[in-house]
Design an enzyme around this catalytic site. Structure first.
Site, PDB file in Angstrom:
ATOM      1  N   GLY A   1      -4.016  15.419   7.699  1.00 52.73           N
ATOM      2  CA  GLY A   1      -2.637  15.161   7.270  1.00 52.73           C
ATOM      3  C   GLY A   1      -2.213  13.731   7.537  1.00 52.73           C
ATOM      4  O   GLY A   1      -1.525  13.102   6.718  1.00 52.73           O
ATOM      5  N   CYS A   2      -2.622  13.196   8.675  1.00 55.03           N
ATOM      6  CA  CYS A   2      -2.243  11.838   9.042  1.00 55.03           C
ATOM      7  C   CYS A   2      -2.910  10.816   8.130  1.00 55.03           C
ATOM      8  O   CYS A   2      -2.325   9.774   7.816  1.00 55.03           O
ATOM      9  CB  CYS A   2      -2.587  11.583  10.510  1.00 55.03           C
ATOM     10  N   THR A   3      -4.121  11.110   7.679  1.00 46.02           N
ATOM     11  CA  THR A   3      -4.819  10.209   6.757  1.00 46.02           C
ATOM     12  C   THR A   3      -4.129  10.212   5.393  1.00 46.02           C
ATOM     13  O   THR A   3      -3.922   9.152   4.793  1.00 46.02           O
ATOM     14  CB  THR A   3      -6.301  10.608   6.632  1.00 46.02           C
TER      15      THR A   3
ATOM     16  N   ALA B   1      -0.919   8.172   5.824  1.00 47.95           N
ATOM     17  CA  ALA B   1      -1.199   6.739   5.975  1.00 47.95           C
ATOM     18  C   ALA B   1      -1.635   6.123   4.650  1.00 47.95           C
ATOM     19  O   ALA B   1      -1.229   5.003   4.313  1.00 47.95           O
ATOM     20  CB  ALA B   1      -2.270   6.522   7.044  1.00 47.95           C
TER      21      ALA B   1
ATOM     22  N   LYS C   1      -1.880  12.048  15.036  1.00 47.92           N
ATOM     23  CA  LYS C   1      -3.160  11.521  15.516  1.00 47.92           C
ATOM     24  C   LYS C   1      -3.907  10.790  14.412  1.00 47.92           C
ATOM     25  O   LYS C   1      -3.979  11.262  13.287  1.00 47.92           O
ATOM     26  CB  LYS C   1      -4.011  12.680  16.040  1.00 47.92           C
TER      27      LYS C   1
END
Length: 151
Positions: free
Chosen positions: A42-44, A47, A37
């Site tokens: 974690g995704c940030t 990325a 998401k």
């Protein structure tokens, strides 16, 4: 002997208002990293790491794309807020997520739900999976993948 996994034919929205298709990837080495998401911790991290290393991946002959089921509008907002340089693919119908078996049942706090298994795939010029990293942890993952690609 395990059958090779190939990307399906697809045509999906990408950050910045464009589209990307299987035909665009043919003949190139491509890294697709799947994440759950936009704008979550974690995704940030992931990325940011792939964005920071994007030029090094390109120098190694590999284009990098992030993929999640979020919309193009969500991806554009995430990209602007976090100053990301890696393009993000909006797989809202889970065409790629399903083909690479990353749309899985997960559980948190005793509840089960469907979501993306954080995974990364190196796709060869023939659109077949050359290498895969499954159930990865975000911190340090991008660097580990780059190191492995460099050999």
């Amino acid at each position: 002997m395990t059958a090779a996994i190939s990307l399906p034919d697809f045509d999906l929205a990408i950050t910045g208002g464009g589209r990307i298709s299987a035909a665009d990837l043919r003949g190139k080495r491509t890294l697709l990293y799947f994440y759950p998401k936009d704008d979550t911790p974690g995704c940030t991290i992931e990325a940011h790491d792939f964005s920071r290393l994007l030029d090094e991946f390109r120098a190694a002959g590999v284009e990098v794309y992030g993929v999640s089921p979020d919309s193009q509008a969500s991806h554009d907002k995430f990209t602007a807020k976090c100053e990301l340089t890696v393009p993000l693919i909006a797989d809202t119908d889970k065409v790629l997520c399903g083909a690479l078996s990353v749309w899985i049942e997960k559980s948190m706090y005793g509840k089960t739900y469907m979501g993306v298994e954080r995974s990364t795939f190196l796709i060869g010029p023939d659109l077949q999976v050359a290498e895969e990293w499954r159930s990865v942890k975000a911190p340090g993952h991008a660097q580990a993948v780059l190191d492995q690609i460099r050999g």
